[in-house]
Write a protein that holds these residues in place. Sequence first.
Motif, short mmCIF file in Angstrom:
data_model
loop_
_atom_site.label_atom_id
_atom_site.label_comp_id
_atom_site.label_asym_id
_atom_site.label_seq_id
_atom_site.Cartn_x
_atom_site.Cartn_y
_atom_site.Cartn_z
N THR A 242 66.47 40.77 48.04
CA THR A 242 65.40 41.69 48.43
C THR A 242 65.06 41.51 49.91
OG1 THR A 242 64.45 41.61 46.20
CG2 THR A 242 63.02 42.37 47.97
N SER A 243 65.04 40.27 50.37
CA SER A 243 64.78 40.00 51.79
C SER A 243 65.88 40.60 52.66
CB SER A 243 64.68 38.50 52.03
OG SER A 243 63.58 37.94 51.33
N THR B 188 73.57 45.98 53.32
CA THR B 188 72.95 45.05 52.36
C THR B 188 74.00 44.32 51.53
OG1 THR B 188 70.99 46.48 52.22
CG2 THR B 188 71.31 44.87 50.46
N LEU C 98 67.67 43.25 52.01
CA LEU C 98 67.43 44.69 52.06
C LEU C 98 66.33 45.02 53.06
CD1 LEU C 98 67.80 47.57 50.97
CD2 LEU C 98 66.19 47.01 49.15
N LYS C 99 65.28 44.20 53.09
CA LYS C 99 64.17 44.45 54.01
C LYS C 99 64.56 44.21 55.47
CE LYS C 99 60.56 43.39 50.62
NZ LYS C 99 59.47 42.45 50.23
N CYS D 123 68.40 48.40 42.42
CA CYS D 123 69.10 47.11 42.49
C CYS D 123 68.48 46.11 41.52
CB CYS D 123 69.07 46.56 43.91
SG CYS D 123 70.04 47.50 45.09
N LEU D 124 67.15 46.09 41.45
CA LEU D 124 66.46 45.16 40.55
C LEU D 124 66.79 45.47 39.10
CD1 LEU D 124 64.47 42.83 40.29
CD2 LEU D 124 62.61 44.50 40.25
N TYR E 25 63.51 53.10 50.58
CA TYR E 25 63.77 51.66 50.44
C TYR E 25 63.24 51.15 49.10
CZ TYR E 25 65.69 50.57 55.03
OH TYR E 25 66.52 50.48 56.11
N PHE E 26 62.09 51.66 48.68
CA PHE E 26 61.53 51.24 47.40
C PHE E 26 62.45 51.65 46.25
CE2 PHE E 26 58.87 52.00 43.64
CZ PHE E 26 58.32 50.73 43.48
N TYR F 129 65.46 49.42 46.16
CA TYR F 129 65.07 48.11 45.63
C TYR F 129 64.95 48.15 44.12
CZ TYR F 129 61.78 44.52 44.10
OH TYR F 129 61.17 43.51 43.41
N ARG F 130 64.29 49.18 43.58
CA ARG F 130 64.08 49.26 42.13
C ARG F 130 65.41 49.44 41.40
NH1 ARG F 130 60.17 46.73 40.34
NH2 ARG F 130 60.72 47.71 38.35
N ASN G 171 65.27 37.37 44.85
CA ASN G 171 64.28 37.32 45.93
C ASN G 171 64.96 37.37 47.30
OD1 ASN G 171 61.44 36.74 46.87
ND2 ASN G 171 62.47 34.97 47.75
#
Length: 217
Positions: free
Chosen positions: A149-150, A21, A152-153, A198-199, A191-192, A195-196, A146
Amino acid sequence: MTFLDILLKLAQGISYTIIVTLVCSATGLCVGLTLASLRRLNYSVLTFAIDCYTYVFRGVPVLVLLFMVYFGLPGLGFKVPPLMAMALSLGLVASAYLAEVFRGAFNSVDPAEILAAQAMGMSRLQVLGYIELPQMLRFSVPGMVNEFTSILKYSPFAYTVGIPEITKQATTLTSTTLQGVEVYLAVGILYFLIYRICLFGVQIISRRYQIPGITPA
């Protein structure tokens, strides 16, 4: 195998997921920022070339491009390591989207400030570097978040070229335990959490560098 055991086993791939990532995000950020800055100079040839780049790379599926780089280039005599293949596929696709994010953020800079800087005798490059870029980067934070995040996904595509990230660990674990529901539920949780975290870090940076008087989105 308990759910906690599954989480601990999958956690072995977290470092690879984060590395993929970060590498792809750095590639997308550097290339996208360079493209948007060059486009801002308003040279017709550069603008046309950059528009073609963003048009093409936003339309190519990441997985197809990854296979072209990793499995296709060796046929032409170029052996590409897995991590570099991810950077040249997911990273470049991200750069095309980020270039458009930066272009919109550049347009948010007050034209009066640019005109005032030019009236003071600043060159076009000085205006870009001292007036436009600092503000543009602040305006573009929501769009960058945004896109990261993509990235990472899309990072699970790394398992198709042999990088042992979370999804690769999950496929191996599923084949040995036959606990597919539990394994992929654990994947989603990991993954969640990534994400949190990193956010949360981005929000701290955004508050630190936000433009006074403007509430971040």
